[in-house]
Design an enzyme around this catalytic site. Structure first.
Site, PDB file in Angstrom:
ATOM      1  N   ILE A 183       1.225  -0.865   0.056  1.00  0.00           N
ATOM      2  CA  ILE A 183      -0.093   0.012   0.138  1.00  0.00           C
ATOM      3  C   ILE A 183       0.435   1.311   0.112  1.00  0.00           C
ATOM      4  O   ILE A 183       1.813   1.354   0.794  1.00  0.00           O
ATOM      5  CB  ILE A 183      -0.965  -0.057   1.649  1.00  0.00           C
ATOM      6  CG1 ILE A 183      -1.361  -1.664   1.502  1.00  0.00           C
ATOM      7  CG2 ILE A 183      -2.046   1.101   1.011  1.00  0.00           C
ATOM      8  CD1 ILE A 183      -2.425  -1.616  -0.099  1.00  0.00           C
ATOM      9  N   CYS A 184       0.298   1.907  -1.166  1.00  0.00           N
ATOM     10  CA  CYS A 184       1.336   2.744  -0.848  1.00  0.00           C
ATOM     11  C   CYS A 184       3.271   3.503  -1.431  1.00  0.00           C
ATOM     12  O   CYS A 184       3.182   2.537  -1.754  1.00  0.00           O
ATOM     13  CB  CYS A 184       1.072   3.843   0.137  1.00  0.00           C
ATOM     14  SG  CYS A 184       1.128   5.638  -0.272  1.00  0.00           S
ATOM     15  N   VAL A 185       3.712   3.659  -0.387  1.00  0.00           N
ATOM     16  CA  VAL A 185       4.957   4.118  -0.185  1.00  0.00           C
ATOM     17  C   VAL A 185       5.518   2.369  -0.060  1.00  0.00           C
ATOM     18  O   VAL A 185       6.807   2.018  -0.415  1.00  0.00           O
ATOM     19  CB  VAL A 185       5.793   4.770   0.284  1.00  0.00           C
ATOM     20  CG1 VAL A 185       5.691   5.867  -0.427  1.00  0.00           C
ATOM     21  CG2 VAL A 185       5.580   5.060   2.095  1.00  0.00           C
TER      22      VAL A 185
END
Length: 342
Positions: free
Chosen positions: A126-128
């Protein structure tokens, strides 16, 4: 929030799937909570006994106190050390982190991700969290995404990764990466859709008061809005001209002539200001215009194709499916004003 189950017979679940969300401290809280809510709702709405998912939150720190960047602490089910000693199988591993990914790349966690990924069905970020997957070597040679603001950094640190900053989530083999914040919910909905079917995924989306499911290929942000930040007046004029002339032949030579510069200089300016080529920018602008037209409704696909610069409806359909992963018809059914009113 409604808790009604889907109509009809309960879902037949062959085996319970264990979802492990690994938090690399400090995490973005919504990256953890968003997907967790999706899997929890899937258990509530499935009507199956036992429910389809076992959800475990694992903290990379020394205790169960999973710190978030908001300052609000989450309580994990177990530490990474406890998970390392566990023999429980993992169906899906979801990796979350904070907005300073290099600070979250604990070597023990990275090595565990690398080793454990060999035995799990799906590995997600998720995301970074994508930085952790990249550091573990899981994204080498794969197409992947992350939060648009961190995409260039991901590409710089891990040149073997084919970074695409546009989609909200990407599947490449059994590895899934997603963009920032709310995109984690979209990815989790897609995973539930794979496991349990689209009906229950759509029901979860309604319970979360979401406008159904966003396809993975949907852009993270508007190319027009992205292009308006800090541009020179000359480049802003060209951007506006492109938007008004999508129906015409917008080759790089035409654009260079319009801006009174050389093709080479124009390509260099687009790479610097937009992070893409003139041709790709035009394609994104055209697809964004198609999306807006589909959302508003009232026009045939033939007219939309003509207005947006596509030679035929078939060319439009192929470009649309390639970029967004669904057909124009499906997009219209999900996002048009007429569909919402119905």
């Amino acid at each position: 929030m409604t808790k009604r189950k889907l109509p009809g017979k309960p879902l037949q679940v062959a085996a319970r799937r264990r979802i492990v969300i690994l938090g690399l401290v400090p995490v973005v809280a919504l990256d953890v909570i968003g997907p967790a809510e999706v899997f929890t709702l899937a258990n509530r709405l499935s009507g199956s006994h036992p429910p389809p998912y076992i959800l475990d939150l694992v903290c990379s720190g020394s205790d169960l106190n999973l710190q978030s960047e908001t300052g609000i602490a989450l309580t994990a089910h177990r530490t990474l050390e406890q998970e390392r000693r566990s023999s429980k199988p993992i169906d899906t591993l979801v990796v979350t982190a904070g907005f300073s990914p290099e600070q979250s790349l604990d070597r023990t966690a990275i090595e565990w991700i690398r080793t454990r990924s060999r035995t799990v069905k799906r590995v997600c970020s998720i995301c970074v969290g994508a930085f952790a997957l990249a550091d573990a070597g899981l994204l080498d040679g794969r197409r992947a995404t992350t939060h648009w603001g961190m995409a260039r950094r991901l590409a710089e640190l891990y040149p073997a990764v084919r970074v695409d900053a546009n989609p909200i989530w990407i599947k490449d083999g059994n590895v899934y990466t997603s963009a920032g914040i709310s995109a984690g919910i979209d990815l989790a909905l897609a995973l539930v859709g794979e496991d349990l079917g689209s009906d229950i995924a759509l029901e979860i989306a309604k319970n979360l008061v979401l406008f159904l499911q966003r396809p993975g290929g949907q852009a993270q942000f508007s190319v027009s809005l992205q292009a308006q930040h800090g541009l020179s007046s000359k480049l802003e004029e060209l951007r506006a001209w492109i938007t008004e002339h999508l129906h015409t032949d917008l080759t790089v030579e035409v654009l260079a002539d319009k801006s009174a510069t050389s093709v080479r200089t124009l390509i260099r300016v687009f790479e610097r200001e937009f992070g893409t080529t003139p041709a790709k920018y035009v394609e994104e602008a055209r697809l964004e215009a198609v999306c807006r037209a589909l959302e508003l409704g009232g026009r045939s696909l033939e007219e939309i194709a003509r207005r947006c610069g596509y030679r035929s409806v078939d060319v439009l359909r192929k470009a649309f499916a390639r970029r967004l992963g669904i057909s124009p018809k499906e997009y219209s059914q999900r996002f048009s004003v007429a569909s919402e009113e119905a």
